[in-house]
Write an enzyme that holds these catalytic residues in place. Structure first.
Site, mmCIF file in Angstrom:
data_model
loop_
_atom_site.group_PDB
_atom_site.id
_atom_site.type_symbol
_atom_site.label_atom_id
_atom_site.label_comp_id
_atom_site.label_asym_id
_atom_site.label_seq_id
_atom_site.Cartn_x
_atom_site.Cartn_y
_atom_site.Cartn_z
ATOM 1 N N ARG A 125 0.831 -1.198 0.000
ATOM 2 C CA ARG A 125 0.000 0.000 0.000
ATOM 3 C C ARG A 125 0.866 1.249 0.000
ATOM 4 N NH1 ARG A 125 -2.212 -0.109 4.757
ATOM 5 N NH2 ARG A 125 -1.458 1.868 5.582
ATOM 6 N N TYR A 157 -14.627 18.292 -15.351
ATOM 7 C CA TYR A 157 -15.157 16.943 -15.245
ATOM 8 C C TYR A 157 -16.164 16.896 -14.093
ATOM 9 C CZ TYR A 157 -15.253 11.865 -14.532
ATOM 10 O OH TYR A 157 -15.646 10.565 -14.367
ATOM 11 N N ASP A 163 -5.193 19.141 -14.301
ATOM 12 C CA ASP A 163 -5.604 17.874 -14.899
ATOM 13 C C ASP A 163 -5.315 17.978 -16.389
ATOM 14 O OD1 ASP A 163 -6.899 15.717 -16.080
ATOM 15 O OD2 ASP A 163 -8.621 15.797 -14.730
ATOM 16 N N LYS A 196 -6.988 6.479 -19.261
ATOM 17 C CA LYS A 196 -7.301 6.969 -20.599
ATOM 18 C C LYS A 196 -6.125 6.755 -21.564
ATOM 19 C CE LYS A 196 -11.199 8.318 -18.732
ATOM 20 N NZ LYS A 196 -10.983 8.221 -17.285
#
Length: 391
Positions: free
Chosen positions: A57, A110, A182, A207
């Site tokens: 993690r 977004y 972004d 993406k």
């Protein structure tokens, strides 16, 4: 690898033959925990005096190979890879915000990022002012003493609005705020926000970085210190760790990023030009068109093309847009983007359905707006399908 070209870096950065087996690809390390030599070694790793993986993690060798690759492409000191693009957005904001702080963000954004700001962060006392970020004056006018973050998304989802990152970086520097960008739609192949003054550059790696629609992830690049805070917030504390197998798939996709984006961007420009001349289309949004309001800024801050996303508004509003959406045959109806397949989304009924019609209108999202994510198919085949659907 700063002396090499983009495609060379995309192939080689972060990769080296495995010292044990000679394997060319970094091994997929599935172990959740890692052994210590002794008590002193364990104490040194936990204190940070000695580097170690400790627990996946926190750090994982396969994930670190992807991080090194993306950092090299972004020309960044470091990169943190997380479980999704939204995990990257959340961790980047969380690392900079506390109760009573303020964010300036674009109206064209977004929808899930807007929901994160107006829902999750608002519940903890963080206020957000939404402005037309293509106008630096509006961003400047929204700044307050408690503003900690200027958030940008360029080109924006789904209108492809273009924000002048250098202008926003100057405002952030003067105000003592962090500029978080972004850059998913542009990819590192077309835009380097850090070189333009941003403090953090993030992507939904799901993406175009992945490119094949088979892995979910997010990446955040910047200085070593800022990225360490993002990684601690997003992965170690909140648990948004990227799975090793996903990291391997994402790294595989990044190796061909330059080739794929060059083809997709060239096709996107050709389709945008044809759509802009078509009377069945009311408006086309593409930064590569001289008619786009942000074309001059895009020419200055993007390179090698203007991206694979084209937005166009079908004449006749929502009903006509839905008819066009239903009529495509080769193009795939799906909400993602950056795939080798061309994907089509009707924003009002899918990605931005959570916004009211008034909110969509304020963000420049018409009811007939279609977002086309161009893949690597032949341009004539794609045009034939769109022409038929528009008819």
């Amino acid at each position: 690898m700063s002396e090499h070209g983009f495609d060379t870096v995309a192939v080689h950065a972060g990769d080296a033959p495995d010292p044990t087996t000679g394997a060319l690809d970094p091994p997929v390390v599935l172990s959740s925990a890692y052994a210590f030599d002794d008590a002193a070694d364990a104490a040194a790793q936990f204190s940070g005096a000695r580097f170690g993986h400790i627990y996946s993690r926190w750090r994982n060798p396969t994930v670190r190979a992807l991080e090194a690759k993306v950092a090299a492409l972004e020309e960044a000191e470091a990169c943190a890879a997380l479980a999704s693009g939204m995990a990257a957005v959340h961790a980047s904001l969380s690392a900079h915000l506390g109760a009573g702080d303020h964010v300036v963000a674009p109206r064209s954004l977004y929808a899930e990022t807007a929901r994160l700001l107006t829902g999750h962060f608002a519940r903890f006392g963080v206020e957000t002012s939404f402005v037309d970020a293509t106008d630096p004056g509006q961003v400047e006018g929204a700044l307050r003493p408690e503003t900690r973050v200027i958030y940008a998304e360029t080109p924006a989802n789904p209108t492809l609005a273009v924000t002048d990152l250098s202008a926003l970086a100057a405002l952030a520097e003067a105000h003592g705020a962090a500029l978080i960008v972004d850059s998913t739609f542009a990819t590192p192949a077309h835009q380097r926000p850090l070189a333009l003054g941003a403090h953090l550059s993030l992507h939904s790696a799901t993406k175009a970085l992945c490119g094949h629609g088979d892995a979910v992830g997010g990446v955040v690049s910047g200085s070593e210190a800022r990225v360490a805070e993002v990684r601690a917030e997003g992965a170690r504390t909140c648990g948004g760790a990227l799975a090793p197998l996903s990291a391997m798939l994402l790294a595989r996709g990044v190796r061909t990023l330059g080739l794929r984006t060059a083809r997709a961007s060239a096709t996107a420009l050709a389709l945008a030009q044809r759509l802009s001349d078509d009377p069945r289309v009311a408006r086309v949004h593409y930064p590569g068109l001289p008619s786009h309001p942000g074309h001059a800024v895009a020419r200055r801050q993007m390179r090698g093309g203007f991206g694979a996303l084209v937005a166009f508004e079908v004449a006749g509003g929502r009903e006509a847009g839905e008819r066009c959406y239903d009529a495509v045959r080769l193009v795939t109806r799906a909400v993602s983007l950056g795939d080798v397949r061309t994907l089509l989304t009707h924003a009002a009924s899918t990605t931005h359905a959570s916004l009211s019609e008034t909110q969509r209108a304020a963000a420049g999202i018409g009811e007939g707006l279609m977002r086309l994510s161009v893949g690597i198919e032949d341009v004539e085949d794609l045009w034939a399908d769109l022409d038929r659907a528009l008819g």
